[in-house]
Design a protein around this motif. Sequence first.
Motif, PDB file in Angstrom:
ATOM      1  N   ASP A   8       0.954  -1.374  -0.059  1.00 26.58           N
ATOM      2  CA  ASP A   8       0.003  -0.108   0.085  1.00 26.58           C
ATOM      3  C   ASP A   8       0.737   1.225   0.066  1.00 26.58           C
ATOM      4  N   TYR A   9       0.329   2.353  -0.717  1.00 25.66           N
ATOM      5  CA  TYR A   9       1.183   3.692  -0.719  1.00 25.66           C
ATOM      6  C   TYR A   9       0.223   4.679  -0.847  1.00 25.66           C
ATOM      7  N   ILE A  10       0.962   5.872  -0.567  1.00 23.54           N
ATOM      8  CA  ILE A  10       0.372   7.032  -0.827  1.00 23.54           C
ATOM      9  C   ILE A  10       0.764   7.936  -1.936  1.00 23.54           C
ATOM     10  N   SER A  11       0.121   8.283  -2.829  1.00 25.12           N
ATOM     11  CA  SER A  11       0.761   8.943  -4.190  1.00 25.12           C
ATOM     12  C   SER A  11       0.616  10.549  -3.850  1.00 25.12           C
ATOM     13  N   VAL A  12       1.668  10.910  -3.648  1.00 30.94           N
ATOM     14  CA  VAL A  12       1.806  12.720  -3.456  1.00 30.94           C
ATOM     15  C   VAL A  12       2.261  13.226  -4.621  1.00 30.94           C
ATOM     16  N   ALA A  13       1.783  14.533  -4.977  1.00 31.07           N
ATOM     17  CA  ALA A  13       1.744  15.203  -6.381  1.00 31.07           C
ATOM     18  C   ALA A  13       1.462  14.107  -7.489  1.00 31.07           C
ATOM     19  N   ALA A  14       0.435  13.490  -7.401  1.00 32.80           N
ATOM     20  CA  ALA A  14      -0.207  12.304  -8.101  1.00 32.80           C
ATOM     21  C   ALA A  14      -0.536  12.728  -9.636  1.00 32.80           C
ATOM     22  N   GLY A  15      -0.555  14.098  -9.921  1.00 34.13           N
ATOM     23  CA  GLY A  15      -0.776  14.519 -11.239  1.00 34.13           C
ATOM     24  C   GLY A  15      -2.152  13.831 -11.736  1.00 34.13           C
ATOM     25  N   GLY A  16      -2.003  13.110 -12.899  1.00 34.45           N
ATOM     26  CA  GLY A  16      -3.131  12.625 -13.501  1.00 34.45           C
ATOM     27  C   GLY A  16      -3.342  11.053 -13.214  1.00 34.45           C
ATOM     28  N   GLY A  17      -2.338  10.536 -12.384  1.00 33.60           N
ATOM     29  CA  GLY A  17      -2.038   9.110 -12.143  1.00 33.60           C
ATOM     30  C   GLY A  17      -1.303   8.197 -13.009  1.00 33.60           C
ATOM     31  N   GLY A  18      -0.584   8.837 -13.924  1.00 35.50           N
ATOM     32  CA  GLY A  18       0.176   7.991 -14.850  1.00 35.50           C
ATOM     33  C   GLY A  18       1.200   6.917 -14.214  1.00 35.50           C
ATOM     34  N   LEU A  19       1.912   7.453 -13.119  1.00 29.78           N
ATOM     35  CA  LEU A  19       2.840   6.699 -12.305  1.00 29.78           C
ATOM     36  C   LEU A  19       2.148   5.696 -11.618  1.00 29.78           C
ATOM     37  N   ASP A  20       0.860   6.081 -11.118  1.00 27.14           N
ATOM     38  CA  ASP A  20       0.116   4.999 -10.427  1.00 27.14           C
ATOM     39  C   ASP A  20      -0.422   3.707 -11.202  1.00 27.14           C
ATOM     40  N   THR A  30      -0.549  -4.050  -5.847  1.00 28.31           N
ATOM     41  CA  THR A  30      -0.161  -2.926  -5.029  1.00 28.31           C
ATOM     42  C   THR A  30      -1.290  -1.841  -4.963  1.00 28.31           C
ATOM     43  N   ARG A  31      -1.826  -1.335  -3.969  1.00 27.60           N
ATOM     44  CA  ARG A  31      -3.124  -0.588  -3.801  1.00 27.60           C
ATOM     45  C   ARG A  31      -2.635   1.139  -3.241  1.00 27.60           C
ATOM     46  N   CYS A  32      -3.226   2.011  -3.876  1.00 26.57           N
ATOM     47  CA  CYS A  32      -2.945   3.459  -3.491  1.00 26.57           C
ATOM     48  C   CYS A  32      -3.877   3.690  -2.517  1.00 26.57           C
ATOM     49  N   VAL A  33      -3.618   4.190  -1.356  1.00 30.72           N
ATOM     50  CA  VAL A  33      -4.453   4.469  -0.192  1.00 30.72           C
ATOM     51  C   VAL A  33      -5.046   5.921  -0.215  1.00 30.72           C
ATOM     52  N   CYS A  34      -4.486   6.775  -0.831  1.00 34.72           N
ATOM     53  CA  CYS A  34      -4.816   8.048  -0.702  1.00 34.72           C
ATOM     54  C   CYS A  34      -3.699   8.940  -1.929  1.00 34.72           C
ATOM     55  N   TYR A  35      -4.691   9.828  -2.576  1.00 33.55           N
ATOM     56  CA  TYR A  35      -3.753  10.706  -3.421  1.00 33.55           C
ATOM     57  C   TYR A  35      -3.773  12.053  -3.088  1.00 33.55           C
ATOM     58  N   VAL A  36      -2.643  12.714  -3.313  1.00 30.74           N
ATOM     59  CA  VAL A  36      -2.742  14.219  -3.042  1.00 30.74           C
ATOM     60  C   VAL A  36      -2.145  14.877  -4.068  1.00 30.74           C
ATOM     61  N   ARG A  65       0.105  20.621   2.887  1.00 30.56           N
ATOM     62  CA  ARG A  65       0.494  21.112   3.879  1.00 30.56           C
ATOM     63  C   ARG A  65      -0.329  20.639   5.393  1.00 30.56           C
ATOM     64  N   THR A  66      -1.629  20.444   4.830  1.00 28.83           N
ATOM     65  CA  THR A  66      -2.408  19.923   5.868  1.00 28.83           C
ATOM     66  C   THR A  66      -2.923  18.501   6.038  1.00 28.83           C
ATOM     67  N   PHE A  67      -2.129  17.676   5.031  1.00 32.36           N
ATOM     68  CA  PHE A  67      -2.303  16.372   5.074  1.00 32.36           C
ATOM     69  C   PHE A  67      -1.581  15.689   6.304  1.00 32.36           C
ATOM     70  N   ASP A  68      -2.273  15.021   7.041  1.00 31.49           N
ATOM     71  CA  ASP A  68      -1.851  14.224   8.106  1.00 31.49           C
ATOM     72  C   ASP A  68      -1.526  12.777   7.551  1.00 31.49           C
ATOM     73  N   GLY A  69      -0.293  12.101   7.434  1.00 28.41           N
ATOM     74  CA  GLY A  69       0.040  11.137   7.085  1.00 28.41           C
ATOM     75  C   GLY A  69      -0.138   9.859   8.026  1.00 28.41           C
TER      76      GLY A  69
END
Length: 70
Positions: A8-20, A30-36, A65-69
Motif C-alpha cells: 500500500d502507498y500514498i501518491s503525493v503530487a499524483a498528477g493525472g495518475g500515470g505513475l500510479d 499494489t494499492r494506493c490508499v490516498c492521492y494528494v 500542507r494539511t495532510f496528516d500521514g
Amino acid sequence: MDLSAPFDYISVAAGGGGLDMGLRLAVPGTRCVCYVEREAAAAALLVAHMQDGSLDDAPLWSDLRTFDGR
C-alpha cells in the motif's frame, strides 16, 4: 522492501495518475490508499480514472500542507 510483492502507498503530487497506473501494471495487487494533488484539472483526471477503474478508489487530498500521514 521487496518491490515485487504488493504494498500500500500514498501518491503525493499524483498528477493525472500515470505513475500510479504504471505501478499497478508493474506490481499487481499494489494499492494506493490516498492521492494528494492540488491542481484541479489533475484532480479531476484522477477522479475520472478512479471511476473507470484505471486507478484504485481512494481519498483525494488537495493540500499537502494539511495532510496528516498518520
